[in-house]
Write an enzyme that holds these catalytic residues in place. Structure first.
Site, PDB file in Angstrom:
ATOM      1  N   CYS A   1      -1.240  19.947 -41.680  1.00  0.00           N
ATOM      2  CA  CYS A   1      -1.660  20.139 -40.284  1.00  0.00           C
ATOM      3  C   CYS A   1      -3.117  20.570 -40.237  1.00  0.00           C
ATOM      4  O   CYS A   1      -3.545  21.448 -40.969  1.00  0.00           O
ATOM      5  CB  CYS A   1      -0.770  21.186 -39.620  1.00  0.00           C
ATOM      6  SG  CYS A   1      -1.351  21.672 -37.996  1.00  0.00           S
ATOM      7  N   TRP A   2      -3.881  19.907 -39.352  1.00  0.00           N
ATOM      8  CA  TRP A   2      -5.313  20.226 -39.226  1.00  0.00           C
ATOM      9  C   TRP A   2      -5.590  21.198 -38.083  1.00  0.00           C
ATOM     10  O   TRP A   2      -6.732  21.401 -37.708  1.00  0.00           O
ATOM     11  CB  TRP A   2      -6.108  18.945 -38.946  1.00  0.00           C
ATOM     12  CG  TRP A   2      -6.091  17.936 -40.021  1.00  0.00           C
ATOM     13  CD1 TRP A   2      -5.752  18.108 -41.317  1.00  0.00           C
ATOM     14  CD2 TRP A   2      -6.465  16.559 -39.866  1.00  0.00           C
ATOM     15  NE1 TRP A   2      -5.871  16.932 -42.009  1.00  0.00           N
ATOM     16  CE2 TRP A   2      -6.311  15.967 -41.145  1.00  0.00           C
ATOM     17  CE3 TRP A   2      -6.920  15.783 -38.815  1.00  0.00           C
ATOM     18  CZ2 TRP A   2      -6.589  14.611 -41.360  1.00  0.00           C
ATOM     19  CZ3 TRP A   2      -7.195  14.455 -39.039  1.00  0.00           C
ATOM     20  CH2 TRP A   2      -7.025  13.871 -40.303  1.00  0.00           C
ATOM     21  N   ASP A   3      -4.587  21.662 -37.469  1.00  0.00           N
ATOM     22  CA  ASP A   3      -4.744  22.562 -36.319  1.00  0.00           C
ATOM     23  C   ASP A   3      -5.522  21.933 -35.177  1.00  0.00           C
ATOM     24  O   ASP A   3      -6.307  22.583 -34.502  1.00  0.00           O
ATOM     25  CB  ASP A   3      -5.440  23.860 -36.740  1.00  0.00           C
ATOM     26  CG  ASP A   3      -4.621  24.595 -37.770  1.00  0.00           C
ATOM     27  OD1 ASP A   3      -3.478  24.944 -37.445  1.00  0.00           O
ATOM     28  OD2 ASP A   3      -5.113  24.786 -38.906  1.00  0.00           O
TER      29      ASP A   3
END
Ligand SMILES: Cc1cc2nc3c(=O)[nH]c(=O)nc-3n(C[C@H](O)[C@H](O)[C@H](O)COP(=O)(O)OP(=O)(O)OC[C@H]3O[C@@H](n4cnc5c(N)ncnc54)[C@H](O)[C@@H]3O)c2cc1C
Ligand code: SF4
Ligand code: SF4
Lengths: 636, 107
Positions: free
Chosen positions: B47-49
């Site tokens: 997840c890259w936020d």
């Protein structure tokens, strides 16, 4: 069976309600398909001796309807047929699947009865009924006057004695069931009710004690096809009846059985008391009751029976019934709640006035039942229209009712049906396909099943079925559904106005459900002349379920101090799910606001009825003072 | 830090084939648990936020924590979408709250 669906109505059930609906629709020019599960038309009324209020024989009324129906070329009648499936075919059209069971006797039957005499398959269904054969006829009166073969009893083609006996070669044991699909524009469900199963009331011994019968069985005593060919005699001894007891509320108004009052059984008992006294000089009748419920002009009938025939009224329900085989008598024990004394009576017949139980109908097409298990629409505004557009309920399937009420409800269903066939489509929501990602939430949330995905997966409101509640618009995560006149634009304009105005004054957006809250608001501004309502920006929506959570967020992050939603009470919501959906959406938003350190008290849902303008005022004042305590919205 | 789904708020987008968070996640990380019909992140490490799912969820059921490079635990960044505006609430490690809101659509 290929026919024109447009303007064609399916009527399910051929009792007095279904026949009335079919006949009136046909007279108005609609094509009608009438489907009846049993081999004969007429329903329960056809099996009565007389029916109140005019004490007509069942032929009176029913025969006129049936003859008229037969005369119309645009009515098709299917007996021994049931609806086994209903699907939505296209805009406003349903495809129904019918299962037609074989009658195995053809129209050339002259009802001579030779087959019945020849038939070896015989059984007796209850202590007071005549034995029946596998092939049998219409009894005293029924339509059509044609015999039929009861599949459950017939010994099959190896026997074939009836085939040989029939002088007309009308019996054909090789007929098989048929399934057919049919497109119709509307469906009227008039399948009636079940009578409550008297054997479930253990203390009365129905089915166990000879002499304990139901009111329905007593009707047959007076008919030529009854146990003694119409003579009011005891079925076991053949002696004229001497002492007959009626027990009211048998399985009704009782939490262990049917919790409600069926409303017709008291008058039926009075009618049957009259039958007995009219045909037997020396009969004595007793009525055990809780309350005699004869509303309207039936009170007059109650007085007439009480004064003319002097039945003994005992206020109280019996605790037990005992049977004495030596004398064939039934002893009924009961505490009279008026004198507080125990009363015992000996009778040769005890009649249980059972109520109407919820209809046993297959669960097709997601049609919902009401709290008691019947099929009714929004009471009192749309009593016959079910939550599936194009489907109406008529007669006792709607709630327990007598013949008069069943006819009235059938006429109401016909009126609603004809309005639907002729009405102009209402405003319905438009979908912006560029934004929609086909998540399907609108399809699931539409309370009427009117929002349906097309073959490309994009949902669309069916203009024929949509009732314009806007619930789809309220739930759409991408704001791509817009009901004309109610879109996001209006909210944004209000927010922009508040932003350009600036200043510290309190600003509140108030959403008002158009059904109740908006009229209440209108009375409120007249009463208050604007006083105490400063800073409130009202916004009308067709249903509080049409408010999208993003609109509430838009107002809050645009700096408005609070947002209030005023909708109907959940049980009064005109679109069934509106208030509860609004509550869920606001609860979700409040949780997010809490995480954002923004006071959840800035949003509020209140429930008002149309005459609740004072309550609305109080709620607004409370909301304003709680906002004052919180201070201005930090996004301001 | 990967998205956390509040099981009470998530309604699995009513059990449709593709929930909104699944459709929007650029890394194809959001999935629905087939039994509970609640969303979860199948590979938190990937997840890259980007917070697309947080902004898009119609139920407001998803929350992310800030990556430690931006703000150490318990710092939070919470978006809320209006119809034409977006807002950001930033709660720092020191519990300081800052808010921004912008018009992000013009149609
Ligand atoms: C003992 C007794 C005495 C009564 N006396 C009176 C009286 O004197 N006066 C009065 O006003 N009322 C009286 N009533 C009430 C009256 O019988 C009902 O109000 C009336 O029959 C209701 O009509 P209906 O058309 O709604 O239902 P019904 O008469 O029950 O007709 C329903 C029809 O639908 C058919 N059907 C059921 N399921 C299906 C299916 N799935 N598919 C197709 N067809 C189906 C049934 O076979 C039946 O023919 C009495 C009732 C009882 C029990
Ligand atoms: S407006 Fe209401 S009835 Fe019409 S499609 Fe939308 S949810 Fe269904
Ligand atoms: S978008 Fe929200 S409600 Fe829909 S599945 Fe994802 S987390 Fe659940």
């Amino acid at each position: 069976m290929k026919m024109l669906a447009k303007g064609r109505i399916l009527v399910v059930g051929g009792g007095i309600a279904g026949l009335t609906a079919a006949e009136r629709l046909a007279r108005a020019g609609a094509g009608v398909v009438l489907v009846e599960k049993s081999p004969y038309l007429g329903g329960r009324v056809a099996r009565l001796h007389r029916y109140y209020p005019r004490m007509c024989p069942p032929r009176c009324g029913l025969e006129v309807l049936i003859n008229n129906i037969r005369g119309f070329p645009h009515v098709e009648t299917h007996l021994l047929t049931e609806v086994i499936d209903v699907k939505k075919a296209s805009s406003g059209i349903h495809t129904v699947t019918l299962l037609k069971k074989p009658r195995r006797v053809m129209d050339t039957c002259t009802a001579c009865g030779l087959c019945e005499t020849a038939c070896p398959a015989e059984k007796k269904t209850s202590f007071c009924s005549q034995a029946i054969k596998a092939i049998r006829g219409p009894g005293d009166w029924a339509h059509p006057a044609t015999f039929w073969v009861d599949e459950g009893m017939c010994r099959g083609r190896d026997c074939s004695l009836c085939v040989q006996a029939c002088p007309e070669q009308a019996v054909d044991l090789s007929q098989q069931p048929e399934e057919t699909d049919l497109d119709v524009q509307g469906i009227i469900i008039a399948t009636g009710t079940e009578l409550y199963d008297a054997s479930l009331i253990k203390e009365y011994g129905y089915g166990r004690l000879p002499g304990v019968i139901t009111a329905m069985e007593l009707e047959s005593f007076f008919r030529p096809d009854g146990p003694a060919g119409g003579l009011p005699v005891h079925p076991a001894t053949g002696e004229p009846l001497r002492r007959v007891a009626f027990i009211q509320c048998a399985g009704s108004r009782n939490a262990n059985h049917l919790p409600y009052c069926s409303g017709y059984c008291c008058t039926v008992t009075l009618k049957q008391v009259e039958y007995l006294h009219q045909s037997l000089k020396d009969v004595q009748t007793w009525i055990f009751y809780q309350d005699i419920r004869t509303p309207g002009n039936r009170e007059e009938y109650y007085r007439h029976v009480r004064e003319e025939y002097r039945p003994v009224f005992i206020r109280g329900l019996p605790s037990s019934i005992k049977y004495r085989p030596e004398t064939g008598e039934l002893t009924v024990k009961c505490v009279d709640t008026l004198s507080r004394k125990e009363v015992r009576g000996r009778f040769d017949l005890v009649v249980l006035a059972t109520g109407m139980a919820p209809p046993a109908l297959p669960e097709f097409y997601g049609i919902e039942r009401d709290g008691s298990g019947f099929f009714s629409g929004h009471i009192p505004c749309e009593p016959t229209e079910l939550r599936r557009p194009g489907i109406w309920a008529a007669g006792s399937v709607q709630s327990p009712m007598d013949a008069e009420e069943s006819v009235k409800s059938a006429l109401a269903a016909v009126a609603q049906c004809l309005v639907k066939l002729r009405q102009q489509p209402a405003a319905f929501p438009a979908l912006d396909q560029r934004k929609c990602d086909r998540c399907g939430r609108c399809v699931k949330e539409c309370p009427y099943g009117a929002c349906i995905p097309g073959s490309d997966g994009y949902p669309a409101a069916d203009p024929g079925d949509c009732r314009g509640c806007g619930i789809c618009q309220g739930g759409c995560p991408l704001l791509c559904i817009n009901l004309p006149g109610y879109g996001s634009k209006k909210i944004e304009e209000v927010v922009d106005k508040v932003l350009t105005r600036g200043g510290p004054e309190m600003a509140i957006l108030l959403f008002l459900c158009g059904n109740d809250a908006y009229p209440a608001w209108n009375s409120l501004i007249k009463q208050q002349k604007g006083k105490g309502l400063e800073g409130i920006m009202p916004m009308v929506v067709p249903c509080i379920g049409a408010v999208n959570a993003a609109w509430v967020s838009e107002a809050l992050i645009g700096g408005l101090d609070g947002v209030m939603l005023a909708g109907c009470r959940p049980d009064q919501c005109h679109h069934a799910a509106g208030t509860s959906l609004a509550a869920t959406r606001l609860d979700n938003l409040k949780e997010t606001l809490t995480r954002m350190r923004l006071e959840p008290e800035r949003v509020s849902l209140t429930q008002v009825t149309i005459d609740d303008s004072l309550k609305l005022f109080k709620e607004i004042q409370n909301f304003k003072s709680s906002l004052e305590k919180l201070g201005p919205n930090p996004f301001k | 830090m990967p998205p956390k789904v509040d099981p009470h708020k998530c309604d699995g987008c009513k059990g449709e084939k593709e929930a909104i968070c699944m459709a929007i996640c650029p890394g194809d990380l959001m999935y629905l648990n087939e039994d509970t019909l609640k969303a979860y992140c199948r590979s938190p490490r990937d997840c890259w936020d980007c917070m697309s799912c947080v902004k898009a969820c119609p139920q407001g059921a998803i929350e992310t924590r800030l990556p430690y490079q931006l703000g150490y635990y318990p710092a939070k960044l919470i978006p809320l979408m209006g119809s034409k505006r977006v807002s950001w609430t930033c709660i720092g490690q020191d519990d300081k709250v800052e808010r921004f809101s912008y018009k992000n659509r013009n149609d």
